[in-house]
Design a protein around this motif. Structure first.
Motif, short mmCIF file in Angstrom:
data_model
loop_
_atom_site.label_atom_id
_atom_site.label_comp_id
_atom_site.label_asym_id
_atom_site.label_seq_id
_atom_site.Cartn_x
_atom_site.Cartn_y
_atom_site.Cartn_z
N ASN A 132 72.47 29.02 8.85
CA ASN A 132 71.60 28.83 8.10
C ASN A 132 70.77 27.72 7.99
OD1 ASN A 132 73.89 29.70 6.05
ND2 ASN A 132 74.96 28.09 6.95
N ARG A 186 72.57 25.17 3.01
CA ARG A 186 71.58 26.14 2.96
C ARG A 186 70.86 25.18 1.84
NH1 ARG A 186 70.96 31.29 5.23
NH2 ARG A 186 70.15 32.39 5.05
N ASP A 252 76.88 33.21 5.76
CA ASP A 252 77.90 32.54 6.38
C ASP A 252 78.34 32.89 7.71
OD1 ASP A 252 76.92 30.37 4.55
OD2 ASP A 252 78.77 30.65 3.79
N CYS A 345 77.81 26.86 13.03
CA CYS A 345 77.35 26.27 12.57
C CYS A 345 77.45 24.62 12.97
CB CYS A 345 76.86 26.09 11.21
SG CYS A 345 76.38 27.06 10.15
#
Length: 532
Positions: A132, A186, A252, A345
């Motif tokens: 992201n 994001r 995602d 992430c």
């Protein structure tokens, strides 16, 4: 630093540089500075328009870091760290845009960026494994090229752990503006502009209100919504797609290896391909708009959170699903401060720390496996009496020495010190005993919940789980309103299924349009007589 194949590709891109570029590198004698030197030397060797100057022992800039500057101007893009992995594309785009290659944005968006009044210094904390982060980095880099009063530095949080600790950054991307937290997650150019320029957002809402009635409006821009738009557009009718973020939950997703005909890709790439395919047709794509209510009628209205109102003769609902919460004290309070939902992430920010993963399905076990290679220890908690993940994943999990699994474990509270997570409490459902785990991170992986709260009072029938009930053609309980994808009662929430369901719902909605638009008093067609 770069292999021969990557150098060849990069050289072909750098041939598009038209302005001289000066790269200022801030380095010392560390290994990471050595890696940065090698990378920048490789880049400079590929273009006569690029020059590198080293600054050793600098106490102003982060080390290692570098600035890409258009010679003789204030136009610059900055990186603190070594932008490889997901950020290599950000580096290439920065070189091109600083080097004079046009930024590919709508002219009105470019004008809004140029018109921003004020001085803006952005800092983005990222991890190189975050899918992201590049969108935020690339958006702010482009904005700083268009308007030099916008300054941006992309910071590898894994490399600058002291800053991450002092600022208590526990999720990426995290953005600071002029020293204060600006946002997390994001965001593209339009989303950033909406936060910076409220008058511009009102202008966008006014333009949306002025749009004519659509033949079909698709609400949602994930795989189901994209497929619906493509199939509907091929019928030659007026189509609109409104989405909070085009790509949806797919954005995602790290790895996609089971979409038929595509051997391997990742979520952001797949979402970009969906959007490009949709835009091949005459489809009005309205991004960054959240649906707030649905008002049935001969002309169906969709009210947006921005205040705008879109109208259509038929609607396809494809709003998808989001991560399910455990709904215990402390979860929301410490979200992005130790509570996370994306191990790919945010995992690198917990290097050397203790974390918990809640959920024993495929997602939870995969998360535990991934995190085990980064963190000090992983505790996996499963409510049921056994893990539900595929056996191959369970075997891998059992082979890891820094993972502990607790079944019959009901999470009851996420604890913290007021600023960040410091532990988790769970109930052993077998013994009735309560236990507290001291840890720094909690990753929630317990499935998805459909995005249907906004349909309350619309007449659309929902299942006990909140999913939209549909028939074989995707029709809901409201005439002219169809639905597709993860938001519906269709089992097996898979991308390939969502795509098929989106196509089916569009065809169902088109059939509805044909039947409801047929004139009631049309004269019957005369039979054709056979001739000899």
């Amino acid at each position: 630093m770069l292999d021969a194949n990557l150098k060849t590709q990069l050289k072909s891109y750098l041939d598009n540089v038209t302005e001289a570029i000066e790269i200022d590198a801030f380095v010392d004698d560390s290994d990471k500075s050595g890696e940065l030197r090698a990378l920048l030397q490789d880049i400079a060797s590929l273009s006569t328009r690029i020059a590198v100057a080293e600054h050793v022992g600098n106490d102003v800039e982060r080390v290692p870091s570098f600035a890409i500057r258009r010679a003789g101007t204030d136009i610059a893009v900055r990186f603190a760290g070594i932008p490889m992995g997901h950020e290599f594309t950000s580096l290439v785009l920065a070189l091109l845009q600083v080097g004079g290659h046009p930024v590919k944005l709508d002219p009105d968006v470019i004008e809004r960026i140029r018109s921003l009044d004020g001085d803006y210094t952005f800092e983005t904390y990222l991890s190189l494994s975050c899918q992201n982060c590049p969108e935020v980095v690339q958006a702010l880099n482009a904005m700083s090229v268009i308007n030099p009063r916008i300054r941006h530095v992309a910071i590898d949080g894994t490399l600058f752990q002291d800053e991450v600790q002092s600022r208590q950054v526990m999720a990426v991307p995290t953005l600071y503006l002029n020293g204060e937290v600006f946002g997390q997650g994001r965001m593209g150019v339009e989303a950033l502009l909406a936060k910076l320029d409220s008058s511009g957002a009102a202008h966008v809402a006014a333009k949306l209100n002025a749009k004519e009635v659509f033949d079909m409006l698709i609400v949602g821009g994930g795989p189901a919504g994209a497929a619906a738009a493509i199939y509907a557009a091929r019928k030659g009718i007026r189509i609109g797609v409104v989405a909070e973020r085009f790509g949806g939950q797919v954005l995602d997703t790290l790895a996609i290896e089971n979409f038929v005909s595509v051997k391997e890709t990742d979520g952001p790439k797949f979402a970009a391909a969906l959007e490009q395919h949709v835009k091949c047709y005459d489809v009005d794509v309205i991004n960054l708009q959240r649906a707030e209510s649905l008002q049935p009628g001969d002309v169906i209205a969709v009210q947006l959170a921005s205040g705008a109102r879109l109208r259509a003769r038929s609607v396809v609902l494809a709003t998808g699903a989001r991560w399910r919460e455990i709904d215990v004290p402390g979860e929301r309070e410490y979200r992005n401060r130790g509570v996370a939902y994306c191990p790919h992430c945010d995992g690198p920010l917990f290097k050397g720390k203790r974390v918990a993963v809640i959920g024993g399905g495929n997602s939870g076990v995969e998360a535990a496996i991934d995190l085990a290679g980064i963190v000090k220890h992983v505790t996996l908690l499963e409510f049921d009496g056994q893990l539900r993940a595929d056996e191959v994943l369970q075997r891998k999990l059992r082979s890891l020495g820094n993972v502990t699994v607790h079944t019959h474990a009901q999470t009851t509270e996420v604890t913290g010190d007021g600023s960040k997570v410091d532990g988790l409490t769970y109930l052993d459902r077998s013994s009735g005993e309560r236990h507290h785990l001291a840890l720094e991170g909690v990753f929630v992986q317990i499935g998805l919940v459909p995005n249907t709260e906004w349909l309350t009072g619309s007449g659309v029938t929902l299942s006990p789980r909140g999913e939209i009930e549909i028939d074989a053609k995707g029709q809901t309980s409201v005439p002219g309103v169809f639905a597709a994808g993860d938001v519906t009662t269709v089992p097996y929430k898979q991308i390939v299924i969502a795509v098929g369901e989106g196509a089916k719902a569009a065809l169902g909605a088109f059939e509805h349009l044909i039947r409801t638009s047929a004139p009631a008093d049309a004269a019957p067609q005369q039979p054709i007589e056979a001739t000899t």
